[in-house]
Design an enzyme around this catalytic site. Sequence first.
Site, PDB file in Angstrom:
ATOM      1  NE  ARG A 165      -3.446  -2.367   2.811  1.00  0.00           N
ATOM      2  CZ  ARG A 165      -3.108  -3.496   3.391  1.00  0.00           C
ATOM      3  NH1 ARG A 165      -1.877  -3.637   3.896  1.00  0.00           N
ATOM      4  NH2 ARG A 165      -3.966  -4.510   3.482  1.00  0.00           N
ATOM      5  CE  LYS A 189      -6.009  -1.452   5.204  1.00  0.00           C
ATOM      6  NZ  LYS A 189      -7.320  -1.784   4.590  1.00  0.00           N
ATOM      7  CG  HIS A 261      -5.628   0.538  -4.058  1.00  0.00           C
ATOM      8  ND1 HIS A 261      -5.055   1.292  -3.061  1.00  0.00           N
ATOM      9  CD2 HIS A 261      -6.341  -0.424  -3.428  1.00  0.00           C
ATOM     10  CE1 HIS A 261      -5.430   0.812  -1.882  1.00  0.00           C
ATOM     11  NE2 HIS A 261      -6.197  -0.230  -2.072  1.00  0.00           N
ATOM     12  NE  ARG A 264      -3.224  -3.873  -1.287  1.00  0.00           N
ATOM     13  CZ  ARG A 264      -2.524  -4.559  -0.392  1.00  0.00           C
ATOM     14  NH1 ARG A 264      -1.215  -4.533  -0.414  1.00  0.00           N
ATOM     15  NH2 ARG A 264      -3.142  -5.292   0.522  1.00  0.00           N
ATOM     16  CG  HIS A 287      -5.313  -9.323   1.235  1.00  0.00           C
ATOM     17  ND1 HIS A 287      -5.363  -9.774  -0.059  1.00  0.00           N
ATOM     18  CD2 HIS A 287      -5.397  -7.965   1.157  1.00  0.00           C
ATOM     19  CE1 HIS A 287      -5.484  -8.750  -0.885  1.00  0.00           C
ATOM     20  NE2 HIS A 287      -5.508  -7.647  -0.168  1.00  0.00           N
ATOM     21  CE1 TYR A 296      -6.063  -7.616  -6.708  1.00  0.00           C
ATOM     22  CE2 TYR A 296      -6.181  -8.750  -4.608  1.00  0.00           C
ATOM     23  CZ  TYR A 296      -6.031  -7.593  -5.329  1.00  0.00           C
ATOM     24  OH  TYR A 296      -5.871  -6.415  -4.678  1.00  0.00           O
TER      25      TYR A 296
END
Length: 316
Positions: A165, A189, A261, A264, A287, A296
């Site tokens: 990110r 995150k 993004h 990414r 993730h 994806y």
Amino acid sequence: MGAGHAVVTQPAPEPERSARAIEGFLRHVSFERGLSANTVAAYRRDLVLYREWCGTRGITEFSAVTESDVSDFVGALATRQEPLSTASIARILSSVRGLHRYLHAEGMLAEDVAREVRPPKRGRRLPKAITIEQMSTLLGAVTGDEPVDVRDRAILELLYATGARVSEITGLSVDDVVPEQNLLRVLGKGNKQRIVPYGSYARDALDAYLVRARPVLAQRGRGTPALFLGVRGAPLSRQSVWLIIQAAAEKAELGLDISPHTFRHSCATHLLQGGADVRSVQELLGHSSVVTTQIYTLVTADTLREMYVTAHPRAR
């Protein structure tokens, strides 16, 4: 009429009663809830459509409507000759549910049969990825030997190489780079750290930045461990990376909307197209759930489907 004769009031025809029920609801949302004229007009269009559909099923009064009827109405909106979008269907159903809730609260209906009916699920948005060729063109658009040019190349190469990110890239410090192993320590995150590899193109661009560009930029500031620096030597912001990407996209003349993004999503998509397994890509992207990464696989499935239809002699 003479005295002694009682006035007999005939009940209103059922279609008129359903129309009056709608008007009562519209007055309620207009005056008691203070909704705008445009919103009330939208409610009216939705409910007239609902009432007319009920009429085609022989339902002339809302008290005769069942939950199955409301569900069928929603299905009819999605399957008619010019089907509505899921957003439009959700809005119409909201109007219908509001009507039934009002009529039930007013004691005009024994049951709120629309309460549990749900709109169709919105189609899952597929991530936007560009092709490998387009990515090569984009990365090749950043030229020049000025410190900021060298820096920009390193940023874009790392974004694509790692799928990180933009906040993770701008949050890197010099100590997060493990050059002898081509690894980055990325803080994602939830303050979860992960180790991310990068390839030879990103390594060469990053080495050039650390040797030739960062020392020049660092001299202009007060000293910071941040990996990527602005022209005044301060840590680079996320907004600055957006501008770097936009400038590269304009030079590449791809005619596409490119964002952080995009790098990414393209990284993940190209890895899966190249044979990487979903669990590995999940770990790379940070993730928390593999379900997020599996989106994806829909992209690569679409690509495979297009190839099949084009190439297989019995596909058409």
